[in-house]
Scaffold this motif. Structure first.
Motif, mmCIF file in Angstrom:
data_model
loop_
_atom_site.group_PDB
_atom_site.id
_atom_site.type_symbol
_atom_site.label_atom_id
_atom_site.label_comp_id
_atom_site.label_asym_id
_atom_site.label_seq_id
_atom_site.Cartn_x
_atom_site.Cartn_y
_atom_site.Cartn_z
ATOM 1 N N TYR A 105 29.973 30.697 45.681
ATOM 2 C CA TYR A 105 30.400 31.313 44.100
ATOM 3 C C TYR A 105 29.636 30.629 43.198
ATOM 4 O O TYR A 105 29.462 30.875 42.152
ATOM 5 C CB TYR A 105 31.850 30.957 43.903
ATOM 6 C CG TYR A 105 32.853 31.442 45.201
ATOM 7 C CD1 TYR A 105 32.112 33.315 45.271
ATOM 8 C CD2 TYR A 105 34.393 30.938 45.005
ATOM 9 C CE1 TYR A 105 33.287 33.687 46.566
ATOM 10 C CE2 TYR A 105 35.352 31.990 46.034
ATOM 11 C CZ TYR A 105 34.198 33.227 46.357
ATOM 12 O OH TYR A 105 35.369 33.665 47.301
ATOM 13 N N ALA A 311 35.550 37.693 52.236
ATOM 14 C CA ALA A 311 34.891 38.316 51.642
ATOM 15 C C ALA A 311 35.174 39.001 50.442
ATOM 16 O O ALA A 311 36.628 38.818 50.054
ATOM 17 C CB ALA A 311 34.251 39.294 52.772
ATOM 18 N N GLY A 312 34.407 39.161 49.275
ATOM 19 C CA GLY A 312 34.208 39.182 48.657
ATOM 20 C C GLY A 312 34.714 38.558 47.244
ATOM 21 O O GLY A 312 34.171 37.624 47.289
ATOM 22 N N PHE A 313 35.093 39.002 46.165
ATOM 23 C CA PHE A 313 34.526 38.655 45.446
ATOM 24 C C PHE A 313 35.711 37.985 44.879
ATOM 25 O O PHE A 313 37.212 38.236 44.835
ATOM 26 C CB PHE A 313 34.832 39.518 44.043
ATOM 27 C CG PHE A 313 32.963 39.354 42.649
ATOM 28 C CD1 PHE A 313 31.668 39.632 43.034
ATOM 29 C CD2 PHE A 313 33.269 39.199 41.606
ATOM 30 C CE1 PHE A 313 30.563 39.501 42.649
ATOM 31 C CE2 PHE A 313 32.146 39.130 40.854
ATOM 32 C CZ PHE A 313 30.544 39.597 41.359
ATOM 33 N N ARG A 315 38.786 36.041 42.581
ATOM 34 C CA ARG A 315 40.323 36.538 41.430
ATOM 35 C C ARG A 315 39.461 35.401 39.900
ATOM 36 O O ARG A 315 39.773 34.427 41.066
ATOM 37 C CB ARG A 315 41.339 36.704 42.390
ATOM 38 C CG ARG A 315 41.655 37.960 43.543
ATOM 39 C CD ARG A 315 42.952 37.770 43.785
ATOM 40 N NE ARG A 315 43.229 38.807 43.557
ATOM 41 C CZ ARG A 315 44.609 39.169 44.430
ATOM 42 N NH1 ARG A 315 45.948 38.719 44.473
ATOM 43 N NH2 ARG A 315 44.447 40.372 45.476
ATOM 44 N N SER A 406 20.538 36.169 42.840
ATOM 45 C CA SER A 406 21.941 36.616 42.977
ATOM 46 C C SER A 406 22.213 38.071 43.480
ATOM 47 O O SER A 406 23.329 38.119 44.106
ATOM 48 C CB SER A 406 22.661 36.082 41.516
ATOM 49 O OG SER A 406 21.662 37.629 40.691
ATOM 50 N N LEU A 410 25.271 37.448 46.929
ATOM 51 C CA LEU A 410 26.132 38.393 46.114
ATOM 52 C C LEU A 410 26.920 39.824 47.550
ATOM 53 O O LEU A 410 27.221 39.918 48.400
ATOM 54 C CB LEU A 410 25.764 39.256 45.224
ATOM 55 C CG LEU A 410 26.844 40.358 45.201
ATOM 56 C CD1 LEU A 410 28.347 39.864 44.171
ATOM 57 C CD2 LEU A 410 26.203 41.886 43.820
ATOM 58 N N ILE A 411 24.672 39.639 48.613
ATOM 59 C CA ILE A 411 25.007 40.454 49.861
ATOM 60 C C ILE A 411 26.070 39.421 50.610
ATOM 61 O O ILE A 411 26.546 40.007 51.463
ATOM 62 C CB ILE A 411 23.960 41.251 50.540
ATOM 63 C CG1 ILE A 411 22.742 42.086 49.023
ATOM 64 C CG2 ILE A 411 23.740 41.302 51.362
ATOM 65 C CD1 ILE A 411 21.914 42.255 49.534
ATOM 66 N N LEU A 413 28.150 36.998 49.587
ATOM 67 C CA LEU A 413 29.554 37.237 49.169
ATOM 68 C C LEU A 413 30.818 38.742 50.018
ATOM 69 O O LEU A 413 31.609 38.462 50.077
ATOM 70 C CB LEU A 413 29.889 37.275 48.048
ATOM 71 C CG LEU A 413 29.698 35.717 47.380
ATOM 72 C CD1 LEU A 413 29.567 35.369 45.873
ATOM 73 C CD2 LEU A 413 30.739 34.292 48.224
ATOM 74 N N LEU A 414 29.724 39.988 49.862
ATOM 75 C CA LEU A 414 30.792 40.360 50.295
ATOM 76 C C LEU A 414 30.748 41.248 51.394
ATOM 77 O O LEU A 414 31.329 41.947 51.508
ATOM 78 C CB LEU A 414 30.032 41.759 48.771
ATOM 79 C CG LEU A 414 29.840 42.050 47.848
ATOM 80 C CD1 LEU A 414 29.131 42.991 47.211
ATOM 81 C CD2 LEU A 414 30.864 41.675 47.084
ATOM 82 N N LEU A 415 29.761 41.015 51.965
ATOM 83 C CA LEU A 415 29.489 41.237 54.156
ATOM 84 C C LEU A 415 29.335 40.216 54.556
ATOM 85 O O LEU A 415 29.903 40.154 55.368
ATOM 86 C CB LEU A 415 28.305 42.331 53.620
ATOM 87 C CG LEU A 415 28.262 43.691 53.103
ATOM 88 C CD1 LEU A 415 26.953 44.249 52.491
ATOM 89 C CD2 LEU A 415 29.155 44.356 52.781
#
Length: 691
Positions: A105, A311-313, A315, A406, A410-411, A413-415
């Protein structure tokens, strides 16, 4: 071929020079200030656009972006740095004593924000080893690691939430401090962390990082030590528990070091030939994760792995605001270190590529980055040495490279993040240690530093020893204080020199270094190589008295002679009135002192103030005392080369009550010519100088 210059002009005192060349309007300065304030307060569309481009630089450089020329370099450099951010982000999260996901993050949000607000085109922001180590010390102090903790229980989740809450609070408070500093235009404060301090501090902090990672590389489950002498406490704890080393994790560490060190050396030696450096860190992470998964190393050999990476953003989450009173002192140190390193890196590459950096805007950029990212469970960020160097060597041109960096993070973080579940923590520890190569190599600067400035060498050594022996925060404070003390000592012991004139010139130089220059007969020309203030006024007085021979005995003898003169003049006046005969034995006070003074004695003192950058009230009063004492022994005092601020303070302090205002000259040579003309009484006051 020699050239000569003849100068014919009037002798200029300060008053005469101001009358001839000074500003006629005395209110010009105040009017100018008023106009500036009015201009800043005026609101217009043009002013708003200028403010927007100034505070959000992306609106300034993006419209001028050269797409065909720069896009390829920014893309390659951004992707390369993004790939490096993944293993380093997770590794530096261990230094911060938080879960690896929070390092990812911190490798995403500050990068995006700096792209909008930063002025450094080649600066790569994110996780930095030294800042992470300092933040980790704060986290360990407030949320220490329990000896027995079930990693699969809800208690472990609460424990991690508390830790990242403290780390996020440090980031938030650091960002607030930077924003306040930006509002107060305090960007110049970074200059108090000089280059020797920053290099010694980062080099010493590298030892702390290395020692702190030994337990992960050896598979030891030990509590982390903080406070003074923490490095030695950690080292002693590791040595004491060496028999409990996990051989599997030791083998993993040795294999990783055997791969990382040579490949990093190849990247460094052949960086000019390689279009992009070999991404050995991410390759090591991928291979180690695959081997650990296939061999079930965590269950078979009890090695410590990263574990679940969601995984994901993230909160948005409020940092632990209640910890502000406990973290305030440490956060100030973290803020200064992060900002100083960031601005230093930005300026190095700005000078190399020919553009400018705005320190106050950098404060705003890093302040916003830390403040906003703290609400997304990020710990403090700054510019990083390794990734900035790679970004520039890989061909990056502008801040747009941060977009591609970034995107890579981001990839993940998400996948891809959950796939690193089986990554051994020993691998991340090895990545931490090998990333410090540049910091350890700063020892190579010491011989050159010794040759250039032994004082800066001492600042380097004292800072390094303080950080290594005591602690990161305390050592930095000692380094800054010691550095400032060296500056104070140098101003306190600034030398006072006697100037001599080079024959047939208007050039005056210290006699101690220029033996062929000669003293002007009857005139002692002195120069002081520093400010005159309360800290060095006694030293200045001693030096002046020594060079002029103003001993108390001499002053008393001249006072007795003056009283004898006054008595004889009174008697002569009485005789003149009674007998009507004028007593011409002593026609004036000057004739009396001339009869008592030989040609070789000092009759005038000329103080060259060209190197006196400022004078305080104590220094101005000392000038008055020196002027009074010189008058007691029949010596006239003259000043030359006074800057405006020094002259204003001397005048305001009442020096002109004891000194003739016409004895303050524009140059030393003007004063010397005037003194010589007063002796000879020439018909004209024209100076002729042949060079």
């Amino acid at each position: 071929m020699s050239a000569s210059v003849a100068v014919y002009r009037n002798i200029y005192t300060e008053d005469r020079f101001k009358q001839a060349y000074g500003s006629e309007d005395s209110t010009h300065g105040s009017l100018r200030l008023r106009e500036k304030l009015a201009g800043r307060c005026r609101c217009s569309r043009r002013a708003c656009l200028h403010l927007l481009r100034e505070r959000v630089p992306i609106f300034s450089w993006l419209p001028r972006y050269r797409l065909k020329k720069w896009i390829l370099g920014d893309t390659i450099a951004g992707l390369t740095v993004g790939i490096l951010h993944i293993p380093q982000g997770m590794a530096f999260a261990l230094l911060t004593s938080v879960a690896p996901i929070f390092g990812l993050y911190t490798s995403f949000f500050p990068v995006v924000l700096y792209m909008f607000f930063g002025t450094g085109r080649h600066v790569s922001t994110g996780t930095f080893a030294v800042v992470s180590l300092m933040t980790g010390s704060v986290v360990e102090q407030l949320v220490p690691t329990p000896l027995e903790l079930n990693t699969s229980s809800s208690e472990a989740a609460d424990f991690e939430a508390q830790r990242i809450g403290v780390a996020s609070a440090v980031a938030l408070l650091s960002g607030i401090i930077m924003l306040c500093m930006c509002g107060l235009q305090l960007g110049f404060l970074s200059t108090y962390l000089s280059e020797p301090i920053v290099k010694a501090f980062t080099s010493a902090a590298a030892f702390h990082v290395t020692i702190s990672q030994l337990q992960s590389m050896l598979g030891l489950r030990l509590p982390r030590h903080t406070g003074t002498f923490s490095l030695f406490k950690t080292l002693a704890s590791v040595m004491e528990n060496l028999p409990h080393t996990n051989m599997a994790e030791l083998l993993i560490s040795l294999v990783c070091l055997a791969v990382l060190v040579p490949v990093k050396e190849i990247n460094m030696r052949y960086r000019q030939r390689l279009r992009t450096p070999i991404p050995v860190e991410i390759l090591t992470v991928i291979v180690a994760t695959g081997v650990a998964y296939a061999s079930s190393l965590d269950s078979s050999y009890n090695i410590e792995i990263v574990g679940h990476i969601p995984a994901g953003f993230p909160r948005p989450r409020m940092p632990a605001l209640h910890t502000f009173p406990d973290i305030a002192g440490d956060t100030v140190a973290i803020t200064f270190v992060g900002y100083a390193v960031s601005v230093s890196l930005a300026m190095i590459y700005a000078d190399k590529h020919g553009y400018s950096i705005h320190p106050n805007q950098e404060l705003l950029a890093h302040g916003i980055s830390n403040t906003v990212s703290s609400f997304f469970t990020c710990f403090p960020s700054s510019a990083t040495l390794a990734t900035t160097n790679i970004l520039e060597s890989a061909g990056g041109y502008t801040q747009l490279s941060g977009l591609f960096t970034s995107l890579v993070v981001l990839i993940v973080l998400l996948l891809i993040g959950p796939l690193f579940y089986f990554l051994p923590k020993a691998v991340l520890a090895c990545i931490n240690v090998t990333s410090l190569r540049q910091m350890f190599l700063q020892f190579q600067d010491l011989p050159e530093l010794w040759r250039i400035s032994k004082i800066d060498f001492m600042v380097w050594v004292v800072t390094w020893l303080s950080v290594v022996v005591l602690n990161v925060d305390l050592g930095l404070a000692i380094g800054v204080v010691f550095s400032m003390m060296t500056v104070i000592c140098r101003t306190q012991r600034a030398g006072c020199s006697v100037l001599g004139r080079a024959s047939n010139t208007e050039i005056y130089r210290p006699l101690e270094n220029h033996s062929k220059c000669y003293e002007v007969p009857g005139v002692k020309i002195l120069t002081y190589n520093g400010p005159i203030y309360y800290g060095n006024r006694s030293f200045f007085r001693e030096e002046m008295s020594r060079l002029l021979g103003l001993t108390p005995e001499k002053i008393r003898s001249w006072e007795k002679a003056r009283k004898a003169l006054e008595k004889r003049e009174r008697e002569a006046t009485i005789n003149t009135v009674e007998r009507g005969i004028a007593n011409t034995s002593f026609s004036s006070e000057n004739e009396f002192f001339k009869s008592e003074t030989s040609e070789s004695d000092v009759q005038a003192v000329l103080i060259d103030c060209s190197r006196v950058i400022f004078v305080d009230v104590a220094g101005a009063r000392l000038f008055t005392q020196m002027c009074t004492e010189c008058q007691k022994v029949g010596v006239h005092v003259y000043l030359a080369n006074c800057n405006e601020s020094v002259l204003k303070i001397l005048t305001s302090s009442g020096l002109m009550n004891y000194m003739n205002p016409q004895h303050i000259f524009v140059t030393v040579h003007d004063a010397v010519m005037y003194i010589q003309q007063q002796k000879e009484k020439p018909p004209e006051n024209t100076t002729t100088v042949w060079v």
